[in-house]
Enzyme design. Structure first.
Site, PDB file in Angstrom:
ATOM      1  CB  THR A  17      -0.944   0.026   1.216  1.00  0.00           C
ATOM      2  OG1 THR A  17      -0.149  -0.132   2.398  1.00  0.00           O
ATOM      3  CG2 THR A  17      -1.948  -1.105   1.147  1.00  0.00           C
ATOM      4  CB  THR A  20       7.941   2.256  -3.805  1.00  0.00           C
ATOM      5  OG1 THR A  20       8.468   3.454  -3.248  1.00  0.00           O
ATOM      6  CG2 THR A  20       8.875   1.728  -4.848  1.00  0.00           C
ATOM      7  CE  LYS A  43      -2.732   1.683   5.467  1.00  0.00           C
ATOM      8  NZ  LYS A  43      -1.939   2.427   4.521  1.00  0.00           N
ATOM      9  CE1 TYR A 164      15.631  -2.778 -15.803  1.00  0.00           C
ATOM     10  CE2 TYR A 164      15.776  -0.381 -15.811  1.00  0.00           C
ATOM     11  CZ  TYR A 164      15.435  -1.558 -15.175  1.00  0.00           C
ATOM     12  OH  TYR A 164      14.896  -1.515 -13.919  1.00  0.00           O
ATOM     13  CD  GLU A 214      27.888  -3.654 -10.023  1.00  0.00           C
ATOM     14  OE1 GLU A 214      27.320  -3.069 -10.960  1.00  0.00           O
ATOM     15  OE2 GLU A 214      27.575  -3.485  -8.853  1.00  0.00           O
ATOM     16  CG  HIS A 252      25.343  -1.043  -7.479  1.00  0.00           C
ATOM     17  ND1 HIS A 252      25.459  -1.763  -8.640  1.00  0.00           N
ATOM     18  CD2 HIS A 252      24.152  -0.413  -7.549  1.00  0.00           C
ATOM     19  CE1 HIS A 252      24.380  -1.581  -9.376  1.00  0.00           C
ATOM     20  NE2 HIS A 252      23.575  -0.761  -8.736  1.00  0.00           N
TER      21      HIS A 252
END
Lengths: 299, 385
Positions: A17, A20, A43, A164, A214, A252
């Site tokens: 909720t 994000t 909730k 991506y 990386e 990172h």
């Protein structure tokens, strides 16, 4: 076929909720992912995005049949959320949250390993990652769905936007992806390269794997060893951070060259020696894979 | 975040890890006599407080037997620019100097707790051969290094501490003190969310064990539960890096000429690498974040352009959830607020890329548009010359 996610995956979103959680859950639903429930403590009993909200993950599992959890809980509370999902009995926890303290992850990892030893294996992907997507079937994460195409390349990556890039290029080459897994840029991650490579090796739909690594740590070196000893499928790797200075954290938490280890050169060397094709130019990942697969097919 | 030696030793003291008698830190010569008095009887050690190893060899640590010698040593160190094998050719200006009493050293030991990524938890690293840099020791004498993994929830059990003491061949009368010390070091590591706590050397003196030097590195991700640390000014950051940090931008200054603005840490690194591959040198690492909106893009431009070395700017954004036309309008709005003094190359890719490119082509400022990253990098290198 695919790995980790399919049409059968039933998702519960933790932190459903919040801002994000709401934004990205909507995107996942639009893509066609089967989100069956949400969880936000306090909730329970309400309805959000037409889905039931529960106070606990175990209720979401028992009452809505959730088997995968997607975590958007803020960093300070994320480790606990992961442990709750594991305790509730989901098979897979995907944690998107960025900025979880490393010690928290060390404790989570230990708990997951201990439960695996006693016979209950809960797989975790992330944190600090874009999530997992099986194109055309299920998207559990924050990646833009439309750049993906169902296909035959498995992609596993420590970086979001670089993923991506690899997805976009393999889509443009007409190869498409079987499943794309972001394992995240943190020093301690739920799954490492070898865990995911093992899954891709066993997946009939995956013909080749693109691995985006990386600088920092030794996960790429371990992946190299795994490829040499246990893999038959071709792997193509790009390692970011060739021009990064030592001792500085490149965004990172895990991307840092420490005490002379985790350098670009050592990773490239280990991968090449293990028979992995290392792509130097980021813009040529898709073309390199397409060319190699074409050659293989014509042999 | 890396702590200076004296900050690390303050933490040691709070955890009852013995350190040499200290006169504290001085920033001016006028503060020296009082510091010597506080430290007690000489000889004294005058130590430059900078974030780099190898200070001794570079002239940043000096022994003084008399107050006159101390004055001379402090004078030479305070304000000096220290270049050690760990500063990558750059010099670090010494603004603070620690004044301590010297110790009678019988033996030197290496002891640290480090976050071990492979073991997924803290690990103690120790060696009976202290004083040496651990990386060198690991390369030259790997068999001399002891490793002891630690449970991140429960700390180090007594038996494991004792075993380490015996493996380090400590005299029997020092074993109890060592066990207490190494357990405290582990608690310090866990309580303060460290990624490294190092004592090199830990020395054996006639009066017992003493942490002669100290180094602490903490996990930035955990700053939210350490408000004191979060308030601390990170001495490692440059002026621009500090400004970027305030704007919540991940920025690291480098020594090239092509300024970079990229979304995502991995792609930012990949962009730097591509520039290097095209024959150029990146001026910075900058991750503008997923929400590359007008405000963040403006701030990023301002920071990049403040670097006088910058001869061209390359913007590389993969518009996923945030669409390219939105990003293009953000760039255009930002360009109205900043004075662009160098050529700008933009590569957009992702959702609504055509619309985004069209918007950019209508801009008043000249923007070099690029098809893919390789094209962008080559163009940026070209216009930067």
């Amino acid at each position: 076929m695919s790995i980790l996610l399919s049409k059968e995956s039933r998702l519960v979103v933790q932190g459903f909720t919040g801002g994000t959680g709401t934004f990205h859950s909507k995107q996942c639903i639009e893509y066609g992912s089967n989100i069956v429930a949400g969880q936000t403590p306090g909730k329970g009993g309400t309805v959000h995005l037409d889905r039931p909200v529960f106070n606990t993950v175990s209720e979401a599992v028992r009452q809505a049949g959730a088997n995968v959890s997607l975590v958007f809980v803020p960093a300070a509370f994320a480790a606990d959320a992961i442990l709750e999902a594991a305790d509730a009995g989901v098979a897979l926890v995907i944690c998107i949250t960025e900025g979880i303290p490393v010690l928290d992850m060390a404790r989570v990892k230990r708990a997951l390993d201990a439960s695996a030893r006693s016979g209950t294996r809960v797989r975790m992907v992330g944190p600090n990652c874009p999530g997992v997507i099986t194109p055309g079937e299920c998207k559990a994460g924050i990646m833009p769905g439309y750049i993906h195409k169902p296909g035959r390349i498995g992609i596993v990556s420590r970086s979001g936007t670089l993923t991506y890039e690899a997805v976009h290029q393999t889509s443009q080459q007409g190869l498409g992806q079987s499943t794309v897994v972001g394992i995240g840029g943190d020093p301690i991650a739920g799954s490492n390269f070898t865990d995911i490579l093992e899954l891709f090796e066993g997946d009939p739909a995956t013909e080749a794997v693109v691995m985006i690594g990386e600088i920092g740590g030794s996960a790429e070196e371990e992946a190299a060893r795994f490829h040499r000893e246990r893999m038959s499928k071709p792997v193509f790797a790009f390692i970011a951070g060739r021009s990064a200075p030592p001792g500085r954290r490149m965004g990172h938490a895990g991307a840092i060259i420490e005490g002379g280890s985790g350098t670009h050169a050592s990773k490239v060397k280990a991968l090449r020696e293990a028979g992995v094709t290392v792509v130097e130019n980021l813009s040529e990942i898709g073309a390199t894979v397409a060319k190699a697969l074409k050659q293989k097919a014509s042999v | 975040m890396k702590l200076l030696e004296y900050e690390s030793k303050t933490l040691f003291q709070a955890h009852r890890i013995p350190v040499p008698p200290s006169g504290g830190v001085i920033r001016t010569m006028a503060q020296l006599p009082a510091a010597l008095r506080r430290a007690g009887k000489g000889p004294w050690v005058i130590k430059a407080q900078v974030l780099a190893g190898g200070r001794g060899k570079a002239g940043g640590i000096k022994l003084a037997r008399t107050p006159a010698e101390a004055k001379e040593a402090a004078k030479s160190i305070l304000g000096m620019t220290l270049v050690t094998h760990q500063t990558h050719g750059q010099g670090l200006k010494v603004r603070e100097v620690l004044v301590e009493c010297g110790a009678k050293i019988e033996r030197e030991i290496y002891l640290s707790v480090v976050m071990d990524r492979k073991a997924c938890g803290p690990t103690i690293i120790a060696s009976a051969e202290g004083g040496m840099e651990i990386e060198r020791l690991a390369a030259e004498k790997p068999e001399a290094i002891l490793r002891q993994p630690v449970d991140p929830s429960t700390g180090l059990p007594d038996f494991a501490a004792r075993r380490l003491a015996f493996q380090l061949r400590l005299p029997p009368e020092r074993v109890a003190q060592f066990c207490h010390l190494v357990k405290s070091l582990v608690w310090l590591f866990l309580e303060h969310d460290c990624s490294l706590v190092e004592v090199n050397p830990l020395v054996l003196t006639p009066k017992g064990l003493l942490a002669l030097d100290g180094k602490v590195v903490t996990d930035d991700n955990a700053l939210f539960r350490h408000p004191d640390l979060a308030k601390r000014r990170d001495p490692e950051l440059s002026v621009l890096e500090r400004e970027a940090q305030k704007a919540d931008l991940s920025y690291i200054a480098l020594d090239g000429t092509i300024g970079c603005m990229v979304n995502g840490a991995g792609l930012a690194m990949g962009t730097m690498d591509t520039i290097a591959l095209a024959g150029g040198k990146p001026a910075n690492f900058l991750d503008v974040g997923g929400a590359a909106d007008e405000e963040r893009v403006t701030k990023a431009f301002q920071i990049i352009l403040k670097d006088p070395k910058v001869k061209a700017v390359l913007v590389n954004i993969f518009g996923g959830i945030v669409k390219c036309d939105m990003i293009a309008s953000g760039i255009l709005a930002a360009l109205k607020k900043v004075q662009l003094r160098v050529p700008l190359v933009v590569r957009l890719q992702g959702t609504n890329v055509e619309k985004g490119r069209e918007l950019l082509s209508q801009a008043k400022v000249k923007i070099v548009s690029a098809e893919d990253l390789w094209d962008a990098a080559k163009k940026a290198v070209e216009v930067s010359r």
